[in-house]
Motif scaffolding. Structure first.
Motif, mmCIF file in Angstrom:
data_model
loop_
_atom_site.group_PDB
_atom_site.id
_atom_site.type_symbol
_atom_site.label_atom_id
_atom_site.label_comp_id
_atom_site.label_asym_id
_atom_site.label_seq_id
_atom_site.Cartn_x
_atom_site.Cartn_y
_atom_site.Cartn_z
ATOM 1 N N UNK A 2 0.827 -1.193 0.000
ATOM 2 C CA UNK A 2 0.000 0.000 0.000
ATOM 3 C C UNK A 2 0.868 1.254 0.000
ATOM 4 N N UNK A 3 1.955 1.250 0.761
ATOM 5 C CA UNK A 3 2.834 2.425 0.824
ATOM 6 C C UNK A 3 3.463 2.678 -0.547
ATOM 7 N N UNK A 4 3.872 1.615 -1.214
ATOM 8 C CA UNK A 4 4.455 1.778 -2.550
ATOM 9 C C UNK A 4 3.422 2.314 -3.533
ATOM 10 N N UNK A 5 2.201 1.816 -3.424
ATOM 11 C CA UNK A 5 1.107 2.264 -4.280
ATOM 12 C C UNK A 5 0.790 3.750 -4.038
ATOM 13 N N UNK A 6 0.745 4.136 -2.774
ATOM 14 C CA UNK A 6 0.519 5.540 -2.423
ATOM 15 C C UNK A 6 1.642 6.429 -2.952
ATOM 16 N N UNK A 7 2.879 5.987 -2.764
ATOM 17 C CA UNK A 7 4.038 6.765 -3.205
ATOM 18 C C UNK A 7 4.019 6.950 -4.713
ATOM 19 N N UNK A 8 3.745 5.893 -5.448
ATOM 20 C CA UNK A 8 3.696 5.993 -6.914
ATOM 21 C C UNK A 8 2.581 6.935 -7.358
ATOM 22 N N UNK A 9 1.413 6.818 -6.726
ATOM 23 C CA UNK A 9 0.292 7.689 -7.081
ATOM 24 C C UNK A 9 0.589 9.141 -6.727
ATOM 25 N N UNK A 10 1.244 9.377 -5.593
ATOM 26 C CA UNK A 10 1.612 10.745 -5.214
ATOM 27 C C UNK A 10 2.653 11.332 -6.162
ATOM 28 N N UNK A 11 3.593 10.511 -6.590
ATOM 29 C CA UNK A 11 4.589 10.996 -7.555
ATOM 30 C C UNK A 11 3.917 11.417 -8.856
ATOM 31 N N UNK A 49 -5.580 -2.618 7.296
ATOM 32 C CA UNK A 49 -4.578 -3.461 7.969
ATOM 33 C C UNK A 49 -3.171 -3.129 7.472
ATOM 34 N N UNK A 50 -3.038 -2.889 6.170
ATOM 35 C CA UNK A 50 -1.720 -2.544 5.618
ATOM 36 C C UNK A 50 -1.215 -1.219 6.199
ATOM 37 N N UNK A 51 -2.071 -0.207 6.216
ATOM 38 C CA UNK A 51 -1.659 1.108 6.711
ATOM 39 C C UNK A 51 -1.435 1.101 8.227
ATOM 40 N N UNK A 52 -2.201 0.312 8.943
ATOM 41 C CA UNK A 52 -2.040 0.218 10.395
ATOM 42 C C UNK A 52 -0.610 -0.175 10.755
ATOM 43 N N UNK A 53 -0.017 -1.047 9.969
ATOM 44 C CA UNK A 53 1.343 -1.514 10.249
ATOM 45 C C UNK A 53 2.377 -0.388 10.170
ATOM 46 N N UNK A 54 2.071 0.701 9.494
ATOM 47 C CA UNK A 54 3.000 1.824 9.316
ATOM 48 C C UNK A 54 2.622 3.036 10.171
ATOM 49 N N UNK A 55 1.598 2.911 11.004
ATOM 50 C CA UNK A 55 1.029 4.070 11.689
ATOM 51 C C UNK A 55 1.244 4.025 13.195
ATOM 52 N N UNK A 56 1.186 5.235 13.800
ATOM 53 C CA UNK A 56 1.223 5.312 15.256
ATOM 54 C C UNK A 56 -0.079 5.879 15.832
#
Length: 177
Positions: free
Chosen positions: A1-10, A52-59
């Motif tokens: 998900x992070x890679x997908x977000x990064x690519x879309x933001x770029x 669930x994917x984003x939860x793993x990267x969040x605080x």
């Protein structure tokens, strides 16, 4: 998900830079600070999987039921593209035909910015005043098949206001302790 977000933001950044380069008041658009990215999901299963994917990267995470669908705001421990550390995961509204994936980027804009003010200078832009419930207002700028939400606050301010409303449902003063 992070890679997908990064690519879309770029990809979004390229569209933003092209739109900004065509503006009469280019400095206004160049100086807007991106604060959050909005991502729409296809269905509840897709929402849950991405949650669930984003939860793993969040605080920190805030969820709310708004307009008959779940919205979740994630504060990422490490910023992603463009220095963004807030992700808004949104289910499609019932009956919506919106595209899934990157929906918009929030930008911190000067207080008092309105669609009428932006439109008076940038007459060729599609600009609208929008709101989602009592705590969330913004100016939408539509360009290149996407959206920028110009806000004088951040989605965190909206989360705080929503929680305050739950804590104090009728505007009652808190009981003295």
């Amino acid at each position: 998900m992070i890679e997908e977000l990064t690519a879309a933001l770029n990809d979004y950044q390229v569209k933003w830079a092209a739109m900004s380069a065509e503006r009469k008041d280019r400095s206004f658009f160049d100086n807007l600070k991106p604060t959050a990215v909005g991502w729409k999901t296809a269905d509840p299963g897709d929402f849950d999987k991405r949650y669930a994917m984003l939860r793993a990267y969040s605080d920190q995470i805030h969820m709310g039921w708004v307009n008959e669908r779940w919205l979740a705001t994630f504060h990422l421990r490490e910023p992603i593209a463009w220095g963004i550390s807030l992700v808004k995961l949104m289910q499609l509204r019932p009956g919506s035909q919106d595209k899934i994936g990157l929906d918009h980027v929030d930008f911190l804009a000067p207080d008092g910015a309105t669609a009428a003010i932006v439109k008076s200078i940038e007459t060729d832009l599609n600009v609208t005043d929008e709101q989602n419930g009592p705590h969330c207002r913004w100016v939408s700028v539509w360009f290149a098949g996407t959206e920028a939400k110009l806000r004088s606050d951040t989605v965190l301010d909206v989360c705080i206001a929503e929680l305050e409303a739950v804590k104090n449902p009728q505007g009652q003063e808190p009981a003295a302790t």
